[in-house]
Motif scaffolding. Structure first.
Motif, PDB file in Angstrom:
ATOM      1  N   ALA A 127       0.800  -1.142  -0.024  1.00  0.00           N
ATOM      2  CA  ALA A 127       0.022   0.149   0.193  1.00  0.00           C
ATOM      3  C   ALA A 127       0.815   1.246   0.023  1.00  0.00           C
TER       4      ALA A 127
ATOM      5  N   GLU B 258       2.474   1.649  -3.400  1.00  0.00           N
ATOM      6  CA  GLU B 258       1.589   2.125  -4.153  1.00  0.00           C
ATOM      7  C   GLU B 258       1.442   3.822  -4.124  1.00  0.00           C
ATOM      8  N   GLN B 259       1.720   4.043  -2.858  1.00  0.00           N
ATOM      9  CA  GLN B 259       1.431   5.759  -2.731  1.00  0.00           C
ATOM     10  C   GLN B 259       2.819   6.335  -3.215  1.00  0.00           C
TER      11      GLN B 259
ATOM     12  N   TYR C 277      -0.687   0.655   7.534  1.00  0.00           N
ATOM     13  CA  TYR C 277      -0.547  -0.305   6.512  1.00  0.00           C
ATOM     14  C   TYR C 277       0.257  -1.430   6.672  1.00  0.00           C
TER      15      TYR C 277
ATOM     16  N   GLU D 207      -0.915  -5.802   6.410  1.00  0.00           N
ATOM     17  CA  GLU D 207      -0.381  -6.669   5.727  1.00  0.00           C
ATOM     18  C   GLU D 207       0.775  -7.677   6.551  1.00  0.00           C
TER      19      GLU D 207
END
Length: 455
Positions: free
Chosen positions: A52, A55-56, A122, A126
């Motif tokens: 995550a 991706e950011q 985040y 995970e």
């Protein structure tokens, strides 16, 4: 009675982070694989960061939603207050109007939990069990310890040795939130042992501590690494500061001509300045955004723009940044959070494109400004924050000389209640002006064998 404090309700906590990459005229250059010098993809970051956050890191979306659970934790201290600095204005006898956004009300006393909380969130999502990190002055380590404790994640902090001894109560805070804290360089890592073999008395640096934390994270399946500044996703999370500040300035019936924040790796500056830069790019406003750095670590004002490692040991990808060279070990100044050799990729590109400005202040000048602020406004600022205050003082004096009134907003990124040794040294006359010679800078940069970036 004049209104001094401008506040927002918890319902006004922003629902999205602002990603300035979407609006930049020139997008940042890609990070490179040090072995092949080819651009790296997101998969290269997977051993260190949860997907995550990766991706950011690479996103070009303008707005990134803030998870409800993160906003809920933010509400412990956010929205933070914005103050009109009437006392400082009076002390400077300036026609300028001065405002500051005060991030020292967070549990750990600085702006750092703004990114520590989402990073821990985040990682938790995970299934990560342990996070390693570095810390300079201890602000970031404290913030991540607080966030990891909230989500039940183990936290190992490599704290720059100089600060470890200067700021023992920061270590105590981290321990109180359940973290393990090590004075870096240590004998626990290959990177640390190499530094100690070369210099057994090394004071450490953020670059060294990053190498140690990255090395430990890469060795364990259940462990990831977290960084407190420099990277895009970190700066993204901090934009909650500037977004709140825009609403608060509107409540004050004002808008800044000048926005100022201290500069180490970029998260402090990005947090306040990026949302105002959006107004420049979207609405054609002409708000000057100034990054304030120490003369003893002047990567923005005297560094070179080229590819370099983000750490001393050369374990990170090569990043396009303003740098003094990854082997550079800054002088042992008290502003431990600013003792970093490079600047974040986004800020570096913005400076190269002349969309922001940078200034440097010496060690004595910033403590003069910090004490003036403490005596006129009541809050004792962290040594890092005093750099921004020094810039504000200079700009306010310029207003007086020119007989013009400008509105100045700065980020008071944290309090200095755990930094009293620094103030003791100042009052005892042990703080001296420190400025790097050009020869020292040239010598450090000459060691680089990383790719240069054509002008």
């Amino acid at each position: 009675m004049k209104t001094r404090k401008f506040t927002l309700s918890e319902q006004e906590i922003p629902e999205n982070w602002y990603n300035i990459v979407a609006d930049m005229p020139n997008k940042p250059l890609p990070p490179l694989n040090p072995a092949t010098l080819e651009p790296i993809g997101p998969e290269a970051l997977a051993p260190l960061f949860p997907m995550a956050l990766i991706e950011q890191e690479v996103s070009t979306d303008k707005w990134i939603p803030i998870p409800d659970e993160v906003r809920n934790i933010y509400s412990l201290w956010r929205p933070t207050p914005l103050y009109r600095a009437y006392g400082l204005e009076k002390a400077l006898d300036t026609p300028a109007k001065i405002y500051y956004k005060y991030e020292g009300v967070s549990p750990s006393g600085s702006h750092k939990p703004n990114t520590a909380v989402p990073q821990a969130y985040y990682n938790k999502m995970e299934g990560v069990k342990r996070i390693t990190t570095e810390t300079g002055a201890g602000q970031w380590g404290s913030a991540l310890s607080f966030a990891c404790q909230h989500f039940g994640i183990d936290c190992d902090v490599y704290m720059v040795k100089l600060s470890y001894h200067h700021k023992p109560y920061r270590k105590s805070m981290m321990n109180a939130w359940g973290a393990n804290v090590f004075a870096s360089p240590t004998n626990l890592t290959e990177a640390g042992r190499k530094i100690l073999a070369e210099n057994p008395d090394s004071p450490g640096s953020l670059g060294i501590a990053i190498s140690e934390a990255v090395e430990m994270a890469a060795q364990r399946e259940d462990t990831k690494y977290a960084l407190g500044s420099v990277l895009n996703h970190v700066k993204l999370h901090q934009t909650i500061i500037g977004q709140e500040a825009i609403k608060q300035m509107e409540k004050a019936g004002d808008m800044p001509d000048i926005v100022v924040a201290p500069f180490g790796g970029g998260s402090n500056f990005a947090g306040l300045a990026f949302p105002f830069l959006r107004l420049n790019m979207e609405e054609g406003k002409k708000i000057r955004c100034i990054a304030s750095e120490p003369t003893s670590c002047p990567k923005l004002t005297r560094g070179v723009f080229r590819y370099d490692f983000g750490d001393t040991g050369g374990m990170t990808p090569l990043l396009p940044m303003y740098t003094l060279g990854h082997d550079f070990v800054p002088a042992p100044i008290h502003a431990g959070g600013l003792r970093y050799h490079g600047a974040g990729v986004i800020v570096s590109q913005l400076l190269k494109d002349n969309l922001i400005e940078a200034v440097a202040h010496d060690n004595l000048e910033v403590f003069d400004a910090g004490v003036l602020f403490a005596r006129s406004e009541g809050i004792i600022p962290a040594p890092e924050a005093t750099h921004g205050i020094a810039t504000v003082v200079a700009e306010a004096k310029k207003c007086k000389e020119e007989g013009v009134s400008k509105t100045i907003l700065f980020n008071l990124c944290g309090h200095g209640n755990f930094d009293m040794k620094a103030y003791d040294d100042y009052f005892e006359g042990n703080i001296v002006r420190h400025e790097l010679t050009q020869e020292e800078i040239n010598k450090s940069i000459a060691k680089l064998n990383t790719p240069e970036i054509p002008l």
